[in-house]
Motif scaffolding. Structure first.
Motif, PDB file in Angstrom:
ATOM      1  N   THR A  20       0.827  -1.219   0.000  1.00  0.00           N
ATOM      2  CA  THR A  20       0.000   0.000   0.000  1.00  0.00           C
ATOM      3  C   THR A  20       0.856   1.262   0.000  1.00  0.00           C
ATOM      4  O   THR A  20       0.322   2.366   0.116  1.00  0.00           O
ATOM      5  N   GLY A  21       2.161   1.090  -0.078  1.00  0.00           N
ATOM      6  CA  GLY A  21       3.025   2.274  -0.129  1.00  0.00           C
ATOM      7  C   GLY A  21       4.470   1.895   0.100  1.00  0.00           C
ATOM      8  O   GLY A  21       4.755   0.841   0.680  1.00  0.00           O
ATOM      9  N   LYS A  22       5.360   2.740  -0.374  1.00  0.00           N
ATOM     10  CA  LYS A  22       6.792   2.474  -0.185  1.00  0.00           C
ATOM     11  C   LYS A  22       7.573   3.765  -0.275  1.00  0.00           C
ATOM     12  O   LYS A  22       7.095   4.758  -0.823  1.00  0.00           O
ATOM     13  N   TYR A  23       8.771   3.752   0.302  1.00  0.00           N
ATOM     14  CA  TYR A  23       9.692   4.880   0.095  1.00  0.00           C
ATOM     15  C   TYR A  23      11.124   4.371   0.192  1.00  0.00           C
ATOM     16  O   TYR A  23      11.370   3.318   0.802  1.00  0.00           O
ATOM     17  N   THR A  24      12.030   5.119  -0.420  1.00  0.00           N
ATOM     18  CA  THR A  24      13.451   4.790  -0.266  1.00  0.00           C
ATOM     19  C   THR A  24      14.147   5.954   0.426  1.00  0.00           C
ATOM     20  O   THR A  24      13.731   7.108   0.310  1.00  0.00           O
ATOM     21  N   LYS A  25      15.198   5.619   1.133  1.00  0.00           N
ATOM     22  CA  LYS A  25      16.072   6.641   1.721  1.00  0.00           C
ATOM     23  C   LYS A  25      17.430   6.505   1.048  1.00  0.00           C
ATOM     24  O   LYS A  25      18.071   5.443   1.108  1.00  0.00           O
ATOM     25  N   ARG A  26      17.855   7.604   0.433  1.00  0.00           N
ATOM     26  CA  ARG A  26      19.180   7.648  -0.185  1.00  0.00           C
ATOM     27  C   ARG A  26      20.170   8.316   0.761  1.00  0.00           C
ATOM     28  O   ARG A  26      19.767   9.020   1.686  1.00  0.00           O
ATOM     29  N   LEU A  27      21.435   8.109   0.463  1.00  0.00           N
ATOM     30  CA  LEU A  27      22.488   8.603   1.354  1.00  0.00           C
ATOM     31  C   LEU A  27      22.371  10.112   1.615  1.00  0.00           C
ATOM     32  O   LEU A  27      22.539  10.565   2.752  1.00  0.00           O
ATOM     33  N   SER A  28      22.035  10.882   0.578  1.00  0.00           N
ATOM     34  CA  SER A  28      21.967  12.347   0.747  1.00  0.00           C
ATOM     35  C   SER A  28      20.887  12.760   1.743  1.00  0.00           C
ATOM     36  O   SER A  28      20.942  13.853   2.302  1.00  0.00           O
ATOM     37  N   VAL A  52      20.104   3.608   0.591  1.00  0.00           N
ATOM     38  CA  VAL A  52      20.539   2.948   1.832  1.00  0.00           C
ATOM     39  C   VAL A  52      19.479   1.947   2.281  1.00  0.00           C
ATOM     40  O   VAL A  52      19.810   0.825   2.659  1.00  0.00           O
ATOM     41  N   TYR A  53      18.214   2.354   2.243  1.00  0.00           N
ATOM     42  CA  TYR A  53      17.160   1.385   2.564  1.00  0.00           C
ATOM     43  C   TYR A  53      15.842   1.752   1.915  1.00  0.00           C
ATOM     44  O   TYR A  53      15.615   2.897   1.524  1.00  0.00           O
ATOM     45  N   GLU A  54      14.992   0.740   1.798  1.00  0.00           N
ATOM     46  CA  GLU A  54      13.653   0.899   1.246  1.00  0.00           C
ATOM     47  C   GLU A  54      12.653   0.304   2.226  1.00  0.00           C
ATOM     48  O   GLU A  54      12.908  -0.769   2.793  1.00  0.00           O
ATOM     49  N   VAL A  55      11.563   0.993   2.442  1.00  0.00           N
ATOM     50  CA  VAL A  55      10.493   0.503   3.319  1.00  0.00           C
ATOM     51  C   VAL A  55       9.242   0.307   2.467  1.00  0.00           C
ATOM     52  O   VAL A  55       8.846   1.207   1.729  1.00  0.00           O
ATOM     53  N   ILE A  56       8.657  -0.875   2.547  1.00  0.00           N
ATOM     54  CA  ILE A  56       7.416  -1.174   1.821  1.00  0.00           C
ATOM     55  C   ILE A  56       6.376  -1.600   2.850  1.00  0.00           C
ATOM     56  O   ILE A  56       6.674  -2.439   3.710  1.00  0.00           O
ATOM     57  N   GLU A  57       5.193  -1.033   2.770  1.00  0.00           N
ATOM     58  CA  GLU A  57       4.213  -1.347   3.818  1.00  0.00           C
ATOM     59  C   GLU A  57       2.886  -1.854   3.288  1.00  0.00           C
ATOM     60  O   GLU A  57       2.510  -1.607   2.139  1.00  0.00           O
ATOM     61  N   TYR A  58       2.211  -2.554   4.160  1.00  0.00           N
ATOM     62  CA  TYR A  58       0.844  -3.025   3.935  1.00  0.00           C
ATOM     63  C   TYR A  58       0.025  -2.478   5.094  1.00  0.00           C
ATOM     64  O   TYR A  58       0.201  -2.884   6.242  1.00  0.00           O
ATOM     65  N   LYS A  59      -0.833  -1.500   4.787  1.00  0.00           N
ATOM     66  CA  LYS A  59      -1.573  -0.801   5.835  1.00  0.00           C
ATOM     67  C   LYS A  59      -3.009  -0.626   5.378  1.00  0.00           C
ATOM     68  O   LYS A  59      -3.244  -0.056   4.302  1.00  0.00           O
TER      69      LYS A  59
END
Ligand code: M6P
Ligand code: ZN
Length: 186
Positions: A20-28, A52-59
């Motif tokens: 239901t959604g996702k985001y990535t965090k880059r080094l900057s 650096v990391y990606e978060v994917i969620e089911y909400k």
């Protein structure tokens, strides 16, 4: 009425289906998180601002719980391994669960009164994060670190002090081994 559903999670890629959604965090975007900002800037400029990391969620609207995956790339900034920002929950009565699927990590925890604990993140280890313990995950391996998290939708994130000065300990690479040392910035 909310209906039950089976959600397919790929423990090697972190893919969640359906999500239901996702985001990535880059080094900057993580400039406050790492000690060696000159090295970070160099990596952003010459290595294309790595993820650096990606978060994917089911909400689901109306549910008390939600879950998802966090997939962390391998890497370090001047020896300090790739890590999440780290946070307390806004709701001090709500904990979280991290179930590692693949890779090798360190879950660094800190209680409100300054006690540090570490839970090794290895495939099959399900970490209990009690209420009111700050938590940060760190990829100390050479492959992706993928874990499933489960949390109350009302828990919220409190990044305040941790973004400013970090946690009491940092995890650094010393000749290929991960070592936990005092945070010089704290
Ligand atoms: C886990 C969960 C999320 C969190 C994410 C990244 O997936 O705890 O709630 O947002 O890690 O961590 P942070 O927000 O501290 O960067
Ligand atoms: Zn959390």
């Amino acid at each position: 009425m909310l209906l039950p559903e089976g959600v397919l999670i790929n423990g090697l890629t972190g893919e969640v289906s359906p999500d239901t959604g996702k985001y990535t965090k880059r080094l900057s975007e993580l400039r406050e998180v790492f000690q060696d900002r000159a090295e970070l800037d160099r990596m952003v400029a010459t290595e294309g601002d790595p993820v650096v990391y990606e978060v994917i969620e089911y909400k689901k609207e109306g549910s008390d719980l939600f879950f998802g995956t966090t997939t962390m790339e391998a890497g370090n900034v001047g020896g300090e391994y790739f890590m999440t920002r780290g946070h307390f929950h806004q709701r001090r009565d709500m904990g979280e669960v991290y179930y590692t699927q693949s890779g090798h990590g360190v879950l660094l925890l800190e209680s409100r009164d300054g006690e540090t604990r570490v839970v090794r993140m290895e495939p099959g280890v399900c970490a209990f994060i009690p209420p009111d313990w700050a938590h940060r995950s760190i990829n100390v391996g050479t492959e992706k670190l993928v874990f499933v998290w489960v949390c109350n939708v009302e828990a919220g994130h409190d990044y305040g002090d941790i973004l400013k000065r970090g946690m009491r300990k940092v995890v650094v690479d010393r000749d290929g081994a991960d070592v936990i040392v005092d945070n010089p910035r704290y």
